[in-house]
Scaffold this active site. Structure first.
Site, short mmCIF file in Angstrom:
data_model
loop_
_atom_site.label_atom_id
_atom_site.label_comp_id
_atom_site.label_asym_id
_atom_site.label_seq_id
_atom_site.Cartn_x
_atom_site.Cartn_y
_atom_site.Cartn_z
N ASP A 294 -99.15 50.08 34.71
CA ASP A 294 -98.00 49.17 34.63
C ASP A 294 -96.80 50.04 34.29
OD1 ASP A 294 -96.44 46.84 34.44
OD2 ASP A 294 -96.74 46.78 32.26
N GLU B 89 -98.50 48.61 39.92
CA GLU B 89 -97.70 47.43 40.25
C GLU B 89 -96.53 47.83 41.14
OE1 GLU B 89 -97.04 44.14 37.27
OE2 GLU B 89 -95.02 45.00 37.38
N ASP C 90 -98.59 45.86 27.49
CA ASP C 90 -98.48 46.80 28.62
C ASP C 90 -99.85 47.28 29.09
OD1 ASP C 90 -95.51 47.05 28.88
OD2 ASP C 90 -95.72 47.71 26.80
#
Length: 190
Positions: free
Chosen positions: A8, A67, A139
């Site tokens: 992420d 992502e 996160d």
């Protein structure tokens, strides 16, 4: 069996999550965050690269999932996020890892069942899916969700491939039966 590293990305905090996939079974291997508190962006990017490289060396993943960049209202933030993301991807590519990208909405849809899920919902579902005793930090949970999404994508692809093989086999058998029936080698009894 595959080890999947999920990332992420962020210019200040980059979450990571590592899982092992064996068939449909997912096993938690580790997660955390690479924190870069310095103000200088090039130094932050250097720390992200070093952190991702260290994680790759430690866990030896087979695949890298990250992502995709979303459209942010603040162009400066979007550019910094893109640079952090690119830095993580370069670390993966330098270790010969295949890179897979997933939209945040798809990750939330896969893990929570709702594309507009919030961070708390993602944390809760990641905890349940991986049977963790404690919720991972936000996160890290997002990174684990990305890894889980990739694992589900692999399973789905294998299911489709097997379905295609079954369909091809069924078509071949049907053609063979039709040929034999038309030649009089088979008689259907009703």
């Amino acid at each position: 069996m595959s080890i999947i590293l999920g990332i992420d990305p962020g210019s200040r905090v980059t979450g990571y999550g590592v899982i092992r996939q064996t068939g449909r079974h997912l096993e938690y291997l580790g997660s955390g965050a690479i924190r870069t508190q310095v103000e200088d962006l090039p130094t932050r990017l250097k720390r992200i690269y070093a952190g991702v490289t260290e994680i790759i060396t430690q866990f030896q993943p087979d695949m890298f999932a990250i992502e995709q960049v979303f459209m942010a209202k603040n162009a400066d933030s979007a550019l910094k996020l893109g640079q952090a993301r690119g830095t993580a991807i370069v670390a993966a590519v330098n270790h010969d890892l295949p890179v897979f990208e997933y939209a945040a909405r798809l990750v939330k849809q896969t893990v929570v069942g709702i594309g507009s899920a919030d961070k708390v919902q993602v944390q809760e579902m990641v905890t349940r899916i991986l049977k963790l005793s404690d919720k991972p930090q936000a996160d890290a949970a997002d990174a684990l969700a990305i890894a889980i999404t990739h694992a589900h994508s692999i399973q789905h692809s294998l299911h489709i491939a097997n379905s295609v093989k079954m369909t091809e086999t069924q078509e071949k058998m049907t053609a063979l039966l039709k040929t034999r029936y038309s030649r009089g080698r088979f008689r259907l009894k009703i």
